[in-house]
Design a protein around this motif. Structure first.
Motif, PDB file in Angstrom:
ATOM      1  N   CYS A   7      46.437 -29.242  80.634  1.00 52.58           N
ATOM      2  CA  CYS A   7      47.218 -30.134  81.501  1.00 52.58           C
ATOM      3  C   CYS A   7      47.344 -31.558  80.950  1.00 52.58           C
ATOM      4  CB  CYS A   7      46.606 -30.186  82.899  1.00 52.58           C
ATOM      5  SG  CYS A   7      44.996 -30.988  82.969  1.00 52.58           S
ATOM      6  N   ASN A   8      46.715 -31.833  79.825  1.00 51.67           N
ATOM      7  CA  ASN A   8      46.776 -33.136  79.161  1.00 51.67           C
ATOM      8  C   ASN A   8      46.127 -34.248  79.989  1.00 51.67           C
ATOM      9  OD1 ASN A   8      47.342 -34.322  76.765  1.00 51.67           O
ATOM     10  ND2 ASN A   8      49.389 -34.993  77.334  1.00 51.67           N
ATOM     11  N   ASN A   9      45.191 -33.908  80.856  1.00 53.22           N
ATOM     12  CA  ASN A   9      44.436 -34.878  81.644  1.00 53.22           C
ATOM     13  C   ASN A   9      43.342 -35.481  80.763  1.00 53.22           C
ATOM     14  OD1 ASN A   9      43.552 -36.284  83.913  1.00 53.22           O
ATOM     15  ND2 ASN A   9      42.082 -34.691  84.432  1.00 53.22           N
ATOM     16  N   LYS A  10      43.130 -36.785  80.860  1.00 53.35           N
ATOM     17  CA  LYS A  10      42.112 -37.437  80.036  1.00 53.35           C
ATOM     18  C   LYS A  10      40.736 -37.309  80.674  1.00 53.35           C
ATOM     19  CE  LYS A  10      45.021 -40.734  77.735  1.00 53.35           C
ATOM     20  NZ  LYS A  10      45.130 -42.067  77.203  1.00 53.35           N
ATOM     21  N   PHE A  11      39.732 -36.988  79.842  1.00 54.26           N
ATOM     22  CA  PHE A  11      38.354 -36.917  80.301  1.00 54.26           C
ATOM     23  C   PHE A  11      37.732 -38.301  80.220  1.00 54.26           C
ATOM     24  CE2 PHE A  11      38.911 -32.547  78.587  1.00 54.26           C
ATOM     25  CZ  PHE A  11      38.780 -31.888  79.793  1.00 54.26           C
ATOM     26  N   THR A  12      36.819 -38.600  81.135  1.00 51.03           N
ATOM     27  CA  THR A  12      36.141 -39.892  81.119  1.00 51.03           C
ATOM     28  C   THR A  12      35.071 -39.901  80.042  1.00 51.03           C
ATOM     29  OG1 THR A  12      34.486 -39.213  82.732  1.00 51.03           O
ATOM     30  CG2 THR A  12      36.520 -40.193  83.589  1.00 51.03           C
ATOM     31  N   PHE A  13      34.602 -41.083  79.717  1.00 52.55           N
ATOM     32  CA  PHE A  13      33.552 -41.224  78.714  1.00 52.55           C
ATOM     33  C   PHE A  13      32.273 -40.524  79.177  1.00 52.55           C
ATOM     34  CE2 PHE A  13      29.891 -43.573  77.031  1.00 52.55           C
ATOM     35  CZ  PHE A  13      30.091 -43.350  75.688  1.00 52.55           C
ATOM     36  N   ILE A  14      31.954 -40.643  80.450  1.00 58.24           N
ATOM     37  CA  ILE A  14      30.754 -40.012  80.997  1.00 58.24           C
ATOM     38  C   ILE A  14      30.853 -38.489  80.891  1.00 58.24           C
ATOM     39  CG2 ILE A  14      29.353 -39.714  83.085  1.00 58.24           C
ATOM     40  CD1 ILE A  14      29.156 -42.499  81.852  1.00 58.24           C
ATOM     41  N   ASP A  15      32.014 -37.937  81.167  1.00 60.13           N
ATOM     42  CA  ASP A  15      32.214 -36.490  81.048  1.00 60.13           C
ATOM     43  C   ASP A  15      32.001 -36.028  79.609  1.00 60.13           C
ATOM     44  OD1 ASP A  15      32.798 -36.195  83.722  1.00 60.13           O
ATOM     45  OD2 ASP A  15      34.966 -36.370  83.415  1.00 60.13           O
ATOM     46  N   ARG A  16      32.533 -36.783  78.679  1.00 51.81           N
ATOM     47  CA  ARG A  16      32.375 -36.410  77.272  1.00 51.81           C
ATOM     48  C   ARG A  16      30.935 -36.565  76.814  1.00 51.81           C
ATOM     49  NH1 ARG A  16      36.261 -39.843  74.110  1.00 51.81           N
ATOM     50  NH2 ARG A  16      36.181 -41.187  75.916  1.00 51.81           N
ATOM     51  N   LEU A  17      30.216 -37.541  77.354  1.00 51.00           N
ATOM     52  CA  LEU A  17      28.808 -37.720  77.014  1.00 51.00           C
ATOM     53  C   LEU A  17      27.971 -36.569  77.558  1.00 51.00           C
ATOM     54  CD1 LEU A  17      26.903 -39.697  75.613  1.00 51.00           C
ATOM     55  CD2 LEU A  17      26.600 -40.839  77.802  1.00 51.00           C
ATOM     56  N   LYS A  18      28.255 -36.145  78.773  1.00 47.67           N
ATOM     57  CA  LYS A  18      27.563 -34.991  79.350  1.00 47.67           C
ATOM     58  C   LYS A  18      27.844 -33.735  78.538  1.00 47.67           C
ATOM     59  CE  LYS A  18      27.543 -36.567  84.133  1.00 47.67           C
ATOM     60  NZ  LYS A  18      28.113 -36.306  85.481  1.00 47.67           N
ATOM     61  N   PHE A  19      29.050 -33.631  78.024  1.00 42.00           N
ATOM     62  CA  PHE A  19      29.434 -32.474  77.216  1.00 42.00           C
ATOM     63  C   PHE A  19      28.555 -32.346  75.973  1.00 42.00           C
ATOM     64  CE2 PHE A  19      32.238 -30.631  73.904  1.00 42.00           C
ATOM     65  CZ  PHE A  19      32.377 -29.360  74.454  1.00 42.00           C
ATOM     66  N   LEU A  20      28.151 -33.470  75.405  1.00 43.46           N
ATOM     67  CA  LEU A  20      27.282 -33.427  74.233  1.00 43.46           C
ATOM     68  C   LEU A  20      25.922 -32.816  74.549  1.00 43.46           C
ATOM     69  CD1 LEU A  20      27.883 -36.858  72.487  1.00 43.46           C
ATOM     70  CD2 LEU A  20      28.516 -34.607  71.658  1.00 43.46           C
ATOM     71  N   PHE A  21      25.420 -33.083  75.739  1.00 40.99           N
ATOM     72  CA  PHE A  21      24.083 -32.626  76.080  1.00 40.99           C
ATOM     73  C   PHE A  21      24.046 -31.217  76.664  1.00 40.99           C
ATOM     74  CE2 PHE A  21      23.529 -37.261  76.186  1.00 40.99           C
ATOM     75  CZ  PHE A  21      22.565 -37.351  75.197  1.00 40.99           C
ATOM     76  N   ASN A  22      24.993 -30.885  77.512  1.00 42.31           N
ATOM     77  CA  ASN A  22      24.912 -29.566  78.129  1.00 42.31           C
ATOM     78  C   ASN A  22      25.920 -28.562  77.580  1.00 42.31           C
ATOM     79  OD1 ASN A  22      27.292 -30.317  79.355  1.00 42.31           O
ATOM     80  ND2 ASN A  22      26.430 -30.529  81.384  1.00 42.31           N
TER      81      ASN A  22
END
Length: 56
Positions: A7-22
């Motif tokens: 859908c081309n929605n932008k992810f927030t910085f916090i979401d991307r940071l969580k993605f690194l860990f989990n």
């Protein structure tokens, strides 16, 4: 990944940071689910951040 591929929605910085860990990222707009394969880079990033946090 900065944007959802469906859908081309932008992810927030916090979401991307969580993605690194989990290794899991879910788009809030279209509910697309992204999972990362276990790799050495993610494990190294988690370990490095944890050790850095201990020293600070």
């Amino acid at each position: 990944m900065k944007t959802c591929t469906q859908c081309n929605n932008k992810f927030t910085f916090i979401d991307r940071l969580k993605f690194l860990f989990n290794g899991h990222l879910k788009c809030t707009h279209c509910n697309a689910d992204y999972r990362s394969e276990a790799n050495i880079y993610r494990e190294y990033t988690f370990y490095y951040t944890y050790v850095e946090y201990i020293y600070i």
